[in-house]
Scaffold this active site. Structure first.
Site, short mmCIF file in Angstrom:
data_model
loop_
_atom_site.label_atom_id
_atom_site.label_comp_id
_atom_site.label_asym_id
_atom_site.label_seq_id
_atom_site.Cartn_x
_atom_site.Cartn_y
_atom_site.Cartn_z
N ASN A 5 -32.62 -28.09 11.00
CA ASN A 5 -32.55 -27.78 9.57
C ASN A 5 -32.42 -26.29 9.30
O ASN A 5 -31.94 -25.89 8.24
CB ASN A 5 -33.79 -28.33 8.86
N LYS A 64 -20.52 -13.24 1.02
CA LYS A 64 -19.55 -12.21 0.62
C LYS A 64 -18.17 -12.84 0.79
O LYS A 64 -17.97 -13.69 1.65
CB LYS A 64 -19.64 -10.96 1.50
N LEU A 80 -14.52 -12.94 2.27
CA LEU A 80 -14.17 -12.61 3.65
C LEU A 80 -13.68 -11.17 3.78
O LEU A 80 -14.01 -10.47 4.75
CB LEU A 80 -13.11 -13.59 4.17
N ASP A 129 -40.54 -22.32 12.39
CA ASP A 129 -39.85 -21.35 11.55
C ASP A 129 -40.07 -19.96 12.12
O ASP A 129 -40.82 -19.77 13.09
CB ASP A 129 -40.33 -21.43 10.09
N LYS A 154 -21.09 -24.72 8.92
CA LYS A 154 -21.44 -26.09 8.56
C LYS A 154 -20.33 -27.08 8.95
O LYS A 154 -20.61 -28.24 9.27
CB LYS A 154 -21.75 -26.18 7.07
N THR A 192 -33.47 -25.93 -5.05
CA THR A 192 -34.35 -25.14 -4.20
C THR A 192 -34.41 -23.71 -4.74
O THR A 192 -33.71 -23.36 -5.68
CB THR A 192 -33.83 -25.10 -2.75
N GLY A 196 -38.77 -25.29 1.11
CA GLY A 196 -37.55 -25.96 0.67
C GLY A 196 -37.35 -27.31 1.33
O GLY A 196 -38.27 -28.12 1.46
N GLY A 215 -31.38 -22.71 8.59
CA GLY A 215 -30.10 -22.18 8.16
C GLY A 215 -30.27 -21.00 7.22
O GLY A 215 -31.30 -20.88 6.55
N TYR A 242 -20.60 -19.33 6.05
CA TYR A 242 -21.47 -20.50 5.90
C TYR A 242 -20.66 -21.78 6.07
O TYR A 242 -21.06 -22.70 6.80
CB TYR A 242 -22.13 -20.45 4.53
#
Length: 452
Positions: free
Chosen positions: A293, A300, A302, A243, A362, A393, A223, A295, A358
Site C-alpha cells: 500500500n 509536477k 513532466l 511505515d 501505478k 483522504t 489514510g 505510496g 505517479y
C-alpha cells in the site's frame, strides 16, 4: 474529510433543490457492518438456457442465508429485490443476448437502493467458438451500462468463471459473491472479475475470514493504510503494520488499536527487503498476505519535474514492491496459499495531468500483476491489484476545490469513496477463500467516468 454537498443533498431542502435543478444526487451507500445479513432482502436468480453455474450459486447463496426468488414466479411479484444475479454462461451466440433483456427489463426498477447486480459469464478466451466468445464479451457492455443507469447506489459487476473449474473455483466463486452482494463492495461497480482454478479454503467463520493469517500492510500509519490494518484485523488477521520512521507515532497508535505489531522501516533503503524478511521470519515464520500500500506523490508537469521527483515516486510506488517480493519469495516466506495485493490507481489506467511519475508507477503495478501472476500461480500464490479512484483522504483534501468536486462527482455514485472501501476490497482478495481470484485489477472508484 467531509463532503458537505453530499450531506446537504440528504436534507429536505437539498433533495428538493437537486431534483429541481438536475444536480448530482449522491446516494447513501450501504456499507458493511459486522453482524449485518449478506443482503437486506431477497435476491432474484435468473439463468440463460444451458448455463452451468445456477446450481452452485443456488447452493452457496442458500448456505449464506440469502432468500432466492425465481424469475418465472416473480413476474407479477411486487417484492423489492436486494440483488439481481444472472447466469449467462449458456449464451453461445449474439441471438442469445435477448435473454438478458428478458430478465433485466421487467426487474430493472425492482431493486432496492444500494442493490446489487451480478452477471456470471465464461471467459471469452475459453469459449468454444468465435460466436460464443463474441456473446460473452458483450456482457461487459451490459454490466457497465447497468452500473451507470440504475443509480441509487446500485452496483453492477461481471464475473467470468473458468470452464476448467475445481473445488477452489467454487470456493472463490462463493467468496466473490459474498463480497459483491455485501456492503463491503459499496464503492466497487462496473468491474470485471475473473475466477480461474486454484487452491482456496473456505473459512470456519465467514465473519472472520482471515483468522490465523499473518498480514503485512505497508504504509499503514494513516489514510487507506490505517483503514486496511483495521479491517484486516477485524476480519481476524494478525497485522504487521509498516511505515517510515517519521510516521512512528501514528503507526504505533494504529498497531495498538488493532492489537497488531509495528515496524518502522524506509522501504527505499538498500537493506530494507532483507531486514523486513528477517523480521517476519523471526517473529512469525512466514507472511500469508502482503499488501503493498505504501505510496507517495510528487506532482509536477513532466517538463517542470526534477529527476528526484521522478525517481522517488517510481522507487516507493513500484520498485520497492518488486524488491520486497523478490526477497520474500526467494526465502519462501510466502507459503502456498499466500496472497499478494498491490495498490495501483485509476491514474495508472487513465493517466493524469501533472502526475506522469505517479501514473507511470501505478501502471507499472498493473504490469507487475500481469507479468508475475503466471509465475506465482505455479507456487499456489495469488496476485491482484486494486485501483482506487477519488478517495476521501488528507491527500485529496489538498486538491483545489473545483478539481476536488469534479473528482467526487465524476462517477456513477456522484461522491468520493472512503478508505474503508479500498480496505474491504483488499480484504476480499486476501481471504484464503479467494485463492482462485488472481491476475485481476479491481477499480474502487464508484465506476469513475475516467479511463476504461
Amino acid at each position: 474529510m467531509t463532503d458537505r454537498y453530499a450531506s446537504f443533498v440528504q436534507s429536505g431542502a437539498g433533495r428538493a433543490l437537486v431534483k429541481r435543478l438536475g444536480l448530482p444526487d449522491p446516494p447513501r451507500l450501504r456499507r458493511h457492518t459486522p453482524g449485518d445479513p449478506l443482503v437486506p432482502g431477497p435476491v432474484l436468480l435468473g439463468t440463460a438456457a444451458g448455463s452451468r453455474l445456477a446450481e452452485p450459486v443456488t447452493k452457496v447463496l442458500t448456505f449464506a442465508g440469502v432468500e432466492l426468488r425465481d424469475p418465472v414466479a416473480a413476474t407479477d411479484d411486487p417484492v423489492r429485490y436486494a440483488g439481481l444475479v444472472y447466469d449467462a454462461t449458456g449464451i453461445t451466440d449474439s441471438t442469445g443476448l435477448r435473454q438478458l433483456y428478458d430478465f433485466f427489463h421487467p426487474h430493472a426498477r425492482s431493486l432496492t437502493p444500494s442493490g446489487r447486480v451480478i452477471v456470471l459469464g465464461t471467459p471469452p478466451a475459453e469459449c468454444g467458438s468465435p460466436r460464443e466468445a463474441t456473446a460473452q464479451r458483450a456482457l461487459e457492455g451490459l454490466t457497465r451500462s447497468i452500473g451507470k443507469e440504475f443509480g441509487r447506489g446500485v452496483t453492477a459487476q461481471l464475473v467470468y468463471v473458468t470452464k476448467d473449474g475445481d473445488a477452489g473455483t467454487l470456493t472463490s466463486l462463493e467468496s466473490t459473491l459474498r463480497f459483491l452482494l455485501s456492503g463491503r463492495s459499496a464503492y466497487v461497480s462496473g468491474q470485471v472479475v475473473r475466477i480461474g482454478a486454484g487452491t482456496a479454503t473456505a473459512p470456519a467463520d465467514w465473519d472472520r475470514p482471515l483468522d490465523g493469517q499473518v498480514v503485512l500492510v505497508t504504509g499503514a500509519a494513516r489514510g487507506i493504510g490505517a483503514a486496511l490494518a483495521t479491517v484486516l484485523a477485524r476480519d481476524g488477521a494478525q497485522v504487521v503494520a509498516l511505515d517510515v520512521p517519521s510516521a512512528g507515532d501514528a503507526l504505533a497508535e494504529v498497531a495498538n488499536e488493532i492489537g497488531g505489531s509495528a515496524v518502522q522501516l524506509d522501504l527505499t533503503a538498500p537493506d530494507a527487503p532483507t531486514r523486513l524478511a528477517e523480521h517476519l521470519a523471526a517473529r512469525h515464520g512466514r507472511v500469508d498476505v502482503v499488501v503493498h500500500n505504501a505510496g507517495i506523490t510528487r506532482d509536477k508537469t513532466l517538463g517542470r519535474m526534477d529527476p528526484d521527483r521522478w525517481d522517488q515516486v517510481i522507487d516507493v510506488n513500484l520498485s520497492s514492491q518488486e524488491r520486497i517480493n523478490d526477497v520474500l519469495l526467494e526465502r519462501d516466506l510466502i507459503p502456498a496459499g499466500g496472497r499478494i495485493v498491490s495498490v495501483s490507481s485509476i491514474a495508472g489506467i487513465a493517466g493524469n495531468r501533472g502526475q506522469t511519475n505517479y501514473a507511470t508507477s501505478k501502471a507499472g503495478v498493473i504490469g507487475l500483476v500481469d507479468s508475475l501472476t503466471p509465475v506465482l500461480r505455479e507456487r499456489g500464490i495469488s496476485l491482484n491489484a486494486v485501483a482506487p479512484g477519488f478517495i476521501e483522504t488528507r491527500l485529496t483534501a489538498r486538491i483545489p476545490l473545483m478539481l476536488r468536486e469534479a473528482g467526487r462527482r465524476m462517477n456513477s455514485m456522484a461522491q468520493g469513496g472512503l478508505p474503508v472501501d479500498v480496505a474491504e476490497t483488499i480484504g476480499w482478495l486476501a481471504w484464503p477463500a479467494s485463492g482462485a481470484v488472481t491476475g485481476n485489477v479491481v477499480r474502487v472508484c464508484g465506476q469513475s467516468l475516467l479511463g476504461a
